[in-house]
Design an enzyme around this catalytic site. Structure first.
Site: not given
Length: 188
Positions: A51, A61, A64, A73, A133, A170
């Site tokens: 990504n 961000r 998550h 990740k 990532y 978020d």
């Protein structure tokens, strides 16, 4: 060794610094090599998705995670700088509810390995940043969850200048006290 690997305060979260070869022409480094990654970290992981995002200064961000199909990740920055954060959501872990933060930038070439069972997020601290990532499982929107970025029960010390810019999901995230977490995951 192609990487210098440094453990963080949270078991399983690792900082990787690749060997960079540079001269007057510029630089070169291997950003990922599966054999070297396994040798340096002791981890046998398979990445299935890459990504790439670009964000402006002040964008936050996260935090998550996927409650089913949890993702490991390997994250890095190719332009700009971010403050990257992992929060341990493994109830069986002594680090449950704790966080670690690392500055990642195009200048320092650091990467952060975040194992499955952690929430992840980042704050852009430069004018803009490009963030890449790799993940060990695919994105399943129906399983994605968001942990509240400013939950006082976690107490992340974000290097903020004013209020962050947040996505709606978020801004609507939940606190650790009510967030779904992982009953058990290996502490790799």
């Amino acid at each position: 060794m192609p990487y210098t690997v440094t453990p963080t305060a949270l078991h399983g979260v690792l900082i990787l610094e690749p060997k960079v070869f540079g001269d007057a022409r510029g630089f070169f480094f291997e950003s990922f090599n599966a054999r070297d990654f396994a040798q340096c970290t002791g981890l046998d992981v398979q990445f299935v998705q890459d990504n790439h995002s670009k964000s402006a200064k002040g964008v936050l961000r996260g935090l998550h995670y996927q409650i089913a199909h949890p993702q490991g990740k390997l994250v890095r920055v190719t332009q700009g700088e971010v403050f990257d954060v992992a929060v341990d959501l493994r109830r069986s872990s002594p680090g449950f509810g704790k966080w670690v933060g690392v500055l990642l930038s195009a200048e320092n070439n650091r990467q952060l390995w975040i194992p499955p069972g952690f929430a992840h997020g980042f704050l852009v601290t430069s004018d803009s940043a490009e963030f890449l990532y790799k993940t060990t499982d695919y994105w399943y929107p129906e399983h994605e969850r968001s942990l509240l970025w400013n939950d006082p029960g976690i107490g992340i010390d974000w290097p903020l200048e004013g209020e962050p810019l947040l996505a709606a999901k978020d801004a609507a995230a939940v606190s650790l006290a009510v967030a779904p977490s992982f009953a058990w995951l290996p502490q790799r």
